[in-house]
Scaffold this active site. Structure first.
Site, PDB file in Angstrom:
ATOM      1  N   HIS A   1       0.688  -1.008   0.059  1.00 27.23           N
ATOM      2  CA  HIS A   1      -0.067   0.028   0.094  1.00 27.23           C
ATOM      3  C   HIS A   1       0.928   1.304   0.003  1.00 27.23           C
ATOM      4  O   HIS A   1       2.031   1.311   0.580  1.00 27.23           O
ATOM      5  CB  HIS A   1      -0.780   0.095   1.216  1.00 27.23           C
ATOM      6  CG  HIS A   1      -1.547   1.190   1.460  1.00 27.23           C
ATOM      7  ND1 HIS A   1      -2.659   1.532   0.825  1.00 27.23           N
ATOM      8  CD2 HIS A   1      -1.343   2.233   2.392  1.00 27.23           C
ATOM      9  CE1 HIS A   1      -3.328   2.770   1.108  1.00 27.23           C
ATOM     10  NE2 HIS A   1      -2.597   3.079   2.113  1.00 27.23           N
ATOM     11  N   PHE A   2       0.409   2.332  -0.625  1.00 29.70           N
ATOM     12  CA  PHE A   2       1.109   3.755  -0.591  1.00 29.70           C
ATOM     13  C   PHE A   2       0.018   4.715  -0.139  1.00 29.70           C
ATOM     14  O   PHE A   2      -1.160   4.701  -0.601  1.00 29.70           O
ATOM     15  CB  PHE A   2       1.602   3.800  -1.999  1.00 29.70           C
ATOM     16  CG  PHE A   2       2.919   3.177  -2.300  1.00 29.70           C
ATOM     17  CD1 PHE A   2       4.385   3.635  -1.613  1.00 29.70           C
ATOM     18  CD2 PHE A   2       2.990   2.026  -3.402  1.00 29.70           C
ATOM     19  CE1 PHE A   2       5.320   2.716  -1.933  1.00 29.70           C
ATOM     20  CE2 PHE A   2       4.163   1.510  -3.783  1.00 29.70           C
ATOM     21  CZ  PHE A   2       5.136   1.935  -2.884  1.00 29.70           C
ATOM     22  N   SER A   3       0.720   5.599   0.649  1.00 34.47           N
ATOM     23  CA  SER A   3      -0.048   6.864   0.990  1.00 34.47           C
ATOM     24  C   SER A   3       0.927   7.968   0.881  1.00 34.47           C
ATOM     25  O   SER A   3       2.172   7.639   0.760  1.00 34.47           O
ATOM     26  CB  SER A   3      -0.888   6.762   2.337  1.00 34.47           C
ATOM     27  OG  SER A   3       0.147   6.909   3.333  1.00 34.47           O
ATOM     28  N   ASN A   4       0.528   9.074   1.008  1.00 33.90           N
ATOM     29  CA  ASN A   4       1.677  10.165   1.040  1.00 33.90           C
ATOM     30  C   ASN A   4       2.571  10.288   1.844  1.00 33.90           C
ATOM     31  O   ASN A   4       3.609  10.922   2.177  1.00 33.90           O
ATOM     32  CB  ASN A   4       0.757  11.666   0.509  1.00 33.90           C
ATOM     33  CG  ASN A   4       1.866  12.572   0.733  1.00 33.90           C
ATOM     34  OD1 ASN A   4       2.914  12.489   0.003  1.00 33.90           O
ATOM     35  ND2 ASN A   4       1.637  13.909   1.186  1.00 33.90           N
ATOM     36  N   GLY A   5       1.957   9.504   3.174  1.00 33.32           N
ATOM     37  CA  GLY A   5       2.736   9.445   4.221  1.00 33.32           C
ATOM     38  C   GLY A   5       3.856   8.597   4.306  1.00 33.32           C
ATOM     39  O   GLY A   5       4.705   8.300   5.149  1.00 33.32           O
ATOM     40  N   GLY A   6       3.873   7.414   3.307  1.00 32.69           N
ATOM     41  CA  GLY A   6       4.745   6.327   3.236  1.00 32.69           C
ATOM     42  C   GLY A   6       4.102   5.231   2.485  1.00 32.69           C
ATOM     43  O   GLY A   6       2.929   5.129   2.423  1.00 32.69           O
ATOM     44  N   GLY A   7       5.019   4.105   2.499  1.00 29.65           N
ATOM     45  CA  GLY A   7       4.387   2.708   2.036  1.00 29.65           C
ATOM     46  C   GLY A   7       4.484   1.833   3.213  1.00 29.65           C
ATOM     47  O   GLY A   7       5.048   2.241   4.106  1.00 29.65           O
TER      48      GLY A   7
ATOM     49  N   ASP B   1      -9.463   3.962  14.816  1.00 25.72           N
ATOM     50  CA  ASP B   1      -9.789   3.952  13.615  1.00 25.72           C
ATOM     51  C   ASP B   1     -10.279   2.645  12.909  1.00 25.72           C
ATOM     52  O   ASP B   1      -9.658   1.889  12.120  1.00 25.72           O
ATOM     53  CB  ASP B   1      -8.161   4.097  12.728  1.00 25.72           C
ATOM     54  CG  ASP B   1      -8.402   4.760  11.517  1.00 25.72           C
ATOM     55  OD1 ASP B   1      -9.304   5.067  10.988  1.00 25.72           O
ATOM     56  OD2 ASP B   1      -7.503   4.715  10.704  1.00 25.72           O
TER      57      ASP B   1
END
Length: 910
Positions: free
Chosen positions: A232-238, A364
């Site tokens: 998974h990737f997000s702008n916070g990191g992978g 969450d």
């Protein structure tokens, strides 16, 4: 969830709107200052730019990006802005602190995140001076790493080769995208990926040669893990699957990028990652929690090492097992799912209780943060928002529908999310509960009835102890700058097309909160339902705004705010076509808007659709004037598609040729069709096989060209056009696969799609018209499994292009004079009640992603109106929609349609 929609949800609680309207409420002071003498100031959406009036920028070159944190952005802006004014360098910057935060948020685009300022130095000397002098002036100020760029030394300066002025071209899918020019003069898409790339032919200034040589050579010494795949990737990191370099069991690495992945409090991914590690250590030994194996820093990034848990995320388990997404599941299958779902929910509750006993609030809870193991046990993952009960910190992020209301704190946050999960397992439409508090109770009742669940299971999230929701309907956002105006509707009975709709009051039906009654599929209720939908649409209009008339999908800001898909033209067409009537003020708004806006070609995305609608609404001369403006565009520039390309352009030309008898327009339509055929290569031996990477479906595939060819065949009698239409349909059908349930759907590489825009339903629309001419075609066996794909009881979205309304429209089309689909259609209409949201007491529908209401044709209420009008009145569900009547004989040579404004369309089409 497409997280691009998040940024368009900030400005208004009910409708998607431009981030500018939210972020511009508190701008940097520099954003409002006038241009100095000799400079030109521009404001374009989120950016404010300044350029010296005597400086001519080249088309492209090496641009400098400057990153910043929330804390140092004002100082960096002041430093760079002063430097640029002094040295006469063109630049632009984000308008507000809120936009800086949004640009660096967790789900911001990884290809553009981090960019705060952009500088356009002209020539190698100016580039060299800027880099050296600004690097000194900024003195290594911290900022998020810009993944798409080359970093300059250790500070916040980055470089990328790209366009200095806006250049546009079509990508491989036909979409109009930003571009730069290759040495041979051709435009190429300027793809902003999350990795630094430079065209091999781009000039390399001397100042960058060493930096480019070093790019990609950086290594992390003694990194103790070998990454095997990215999860998974997000702008916070992978998030990565890895093994220790010396061998051993698989582990999960979770990455945190400094100053990136910001939440609503401004905390970055690194801060949350450290908190997650501490939480996992505190939960050590809890069976439902993976073990924390370590925490390390490599280069500038932080990594959490945790136990790998075999299994699949709950949302994927759900996708494989939820029975209502298949046609006619038997009750045994439904009951089996019910028991499995209740068992999983019991496991989630056990795990949550164990976490609470350790004094931790998970914070969450949603399906993507739960792993279902092969034996059915549940594991919680992603503890970055968790916090101790005795030092509770309210989560600053949250999944739509699962995030608890502001009044809840501590374990109550998790209890709310657990109730939401119980509802989601049976009725996964949770984002709707944020649009209307009463929706949770309605969905819970529907789930209990459909799955034969015990009373109170599932509960409505946030319900009071008596099980009732706290409120009935949301009030309108007080910040929405919208005039109060009477609701206008179409009274029962006929009215001349284009007449001004009448208003609610003593002579018309009253608004109603009992919207389920209207959506029971009874034809007798259709006039009142039509009037209510039209009134909701009209009540949402904002003619005082220049950027949009009706609220809709974010595409009205990123693609086209006037056209058929997301703009005013599509809404007005649906109102007119359904017989609901159109407010002349709104027609005037559209007519005036095309005179002030730059117009791009295209039917659904573009101004050809506007010309078509203006003509349908009795404004023929403005329509012809607009078509003349569009004739000056490069005829080879558009792709072959129906949405913004040649297929839609040709249909518009043919429509106005039929309406006016203009032979030149008819010839233009034939020429446009020839260009589309050439671009698709429909005369090649392999034409029936879709090339890799191509898109399929009515709006973006070869099916749109088939629709144009079918109409041209009816106009000319040329059977070769029928042959080409068949080949185009074969091409898109080659992208379809037979699913496990026997349905035929488009395979887009990641999932199968039954929908109208890019799925099999759209192909079936043109195939239906084709088979009326060629009933013995080998393609005659394809409609049945496509129709089956349009029959499932549960559809996530309600819209016309990618939701239930489009499937309703297809079934209404193919049933013709028979009634074989009547009960399925009626069930679809009843199930629209799952999606309907009261807007001022009137029926309205959510747009894509279900986060906000939409009134547009592609995604919202206007599309639902058009589909229901197709069912009840035989109206077209879309412009150029095939009719159910047999085709008429081909016209004789020399026949010219009369210019009476009422010429019947060809091929039985509307």
């Amino acid at each position: 969830m497409d997280m691009r929609y998040e940024a368009y949800s900030y400005a208004d609680r009910l409708f998607y709107d431009s981030p500018v309207r939210w972020a511009a409420r508190e701008e940097f002071p520099a954003a409002g200052e006038p241009a100095p003498p000799g400079w030109v100031r521009t404001v374009r959406e989120v950016w404010v730019g300044f350029q010296p009036g005597d400086v001519v920028l080249p088309e492209q070159g090496w641009k400098i990006h400057v990153s910043a944190t929330l804390e140092n952005a004002p100082r960096i802006l002041d430093t760079v802005r002063t430097y640029c004014f002094e040295h006469r360098i063109a630049f632009k910057f984000l308008r507000s602190p809120a936009l800086v935060q949004t640009q660096n948020a967790k789900y911001a685009s990884r290809g553009s995140s981090g960019k705060f300022l952009t500088l356009y130095p002209v020539g190698e000397d100016e580039l060299t001076r800027c880099l050296n002098e600004l690097d000194t002036a900024l003195d290594g100020a911290p900022g998020p790493y810009i993944l798409s760029d080359l970093r300059w030394r250790k500070g916040p300066l980055y470089l990328r080769y790209g366009a200095f002025v806006e250049l546009l071209c079509r990508d491989d899918t036909g979409e109009l995208v930003l571009a730069f020019r290759e040495p041979d003069g051709r435009l190429r898409p300027d793809v902003r990926r999350a990795v630094f790339e430079v065209p091999e032919w781009a000039p390399v200034p001397a100042v960058l040669r060493q930096a480019l040589a070093d790019a990609g050579q950086a290594s992390v010494d003694a990194f103790p893990y070998t990454v095997e795949s990215a999860l998974h990737f997000s702008n916070g990191g992978g998030i990565y699957l890895a093994r220790p370099t010396g061998g051993g069991d698989q582990v999960v690495l979770k990455e945190g990028r400094p100053y990136a992945g910001l939440d609503q409090r401004g905390e970055d991914a690194v801060e949350r990652l450290g908190r997650e590690y501490a939480t996992l250590r505190r939960l050590e030994g809890v069976a439902e929690v993976p073990a924390a194996l370590g925490h390390l820093t490599a280069w500038e990034h932080h990594f959490l090492v945790q136990e790998y848990v075999d299994g699949e995320p709950l949302h994927r388990w759900f996708g494989r097992n939820y029975p209502l997404v298949h046609p006619d599941p038997d009750e045994e299958t439904v009951a089996d799912y019910r028991e499995k779902a209740l068992e999983i929910l019991a496991g989630v509750e056990r795990g949550l209780r164990a976490i609470h006993r350790r004094g931790i609030v998970f914070g969450d809870l949603h399906p993507r943060n739960l792993i279902v193991r092969p034996d059915g046990r549940v594991t919680f993952i992603d503890f970055e928002l968790a916090s101790p009960v005795d030092d509770f910190k309210r989560p600053a992020l949250g999944a739509a529908g699962f995030a608890a209301p502001a009044g809840l704190a501590g374990p109550g946050v998790d209890e709310y999310a657990l109730d939401a999960l119980r509802l989601w397992m049976f009725m996964p439409l949770l984002p709707l509960t944020a649009l209307s508090p009463g929706k949770a109770d309605a969905l819970a009742r529907a789930a209990r009835a459909r799955f034969a669940l015990p009373p109170g299971i599932p509960p409505a999230p946030g319900a009071e102890p008596d099980g009732n929701p706290p409120a009935a309907e949301p009030e309108e956002n007080p910040d929405e700058a919208r005039r109060q105006r009477p609701h206008r509707i179409r009274p029962q009975g006929a009215r001349p097309p284009g007449a001004r709709p009448r208003t609610y009051g003593p002579d018309g039906p009253e608004p109603t909160a009992d919207l389920d009654t209207l959506l029971d599929g009874d034809p007798a209720r259709w006039p009142r339902l039509r009037d209510g939908l039209a009134a909701a649409i009209t009540a949402s209009a904002t003619p005082d705004r220049t950027d949009r008339l009706f609220p809709g999908d974010p595409g009205q800001f990123t693609h086209d705010g006037l056209g058929l898909s997301y703009g005013a033209a599509g809404v007005l067409w649906a109102l007119h076509s359904s017989g609901a009537g159109v407010d002349p003020e709104h027609v005037g708004w559209l007519e005036e808007a095309v005179t002030r806006e730059p117009c791009r070609p295209g039917l659904f995305i573009g101004a050809h659709g506007v010309a078509y609608v203006l003509d349908m609404l009795g404004r023929r001369q403005p329509a012809l004037d607009l078509l003349e403006r569009l004739r000056k565009d490069d005829p080879d520039a558009p792709g072959p598609d129906l949405s913004g390309g040649l297929a839609g352009i040709g249909l518009t030309q043919l429509h106005l040729a039929e309406r006016t008898g203009d032979r030149a327009l008819r010839d233009a339509a034939l020429d446009t069709a020839e260009r589309a055929v050439d671009k698709l290569g429909l005369t090649r031996p392999d034409a029936a096989t879709a090339p890799p990477g191509s898109r399929a479906g009515l709006l973006h595939g070869a099916t749109g060209t088939a629709l144009l060819l079918l109409r041209l065949h009816r106009a000319t009698g040329d059977t070769a056009l029928l042959d080409l239409a068949g080949t185009a349909l074969e091409r898109d059908l080659s992208r379809c696969v037979t699913a496990e349930d026997g349905t035929l759907q488009v395979d887009d590489g990641t999932r199968v799609l039954p929908y109208l825009e890019t799925g099999s339903a759209g192909i079936a629309v043109a195939l239906h018209a084709y088979l009326r001419h060629r009933p013995d075609s080998p393609l005659a066996d394809r409609p049945a499994p496509i129709r089956a794909a349009a029959e499932p009881e549960f559809i996530v979205q309600s819209g016309l292009f990618n939701g239930r309304a489009g499937l309703i429209a297809l079934l209404a089309l193919v049933q013709g004079d028979g009634r074989e689909h009547a009960e399925v259609i009626r069930r679809h209409i009843r199930r629209l009640a799952w999606h309907v949201i009261p807007y001022r007491g009137l029926p309205a529908f959510p747009g894509e992603q279900l986060l906000r209401l939409s009134m547009d044709l592609a995604t919202g209420t206007a599309g639902v109106l058009a589909a229901l009008a197709a069912v009840h009145d035989g109206a077209p569900a879309l412009p150029f929609w095939p009719d159910t009547v047999p085709p008429r004989p081909a016209p004789r040579a020399g026949d010219t349609p009369p210019d009476d404004g009422d010429t019947p369309p060809l091929d039985g089409d509307h």
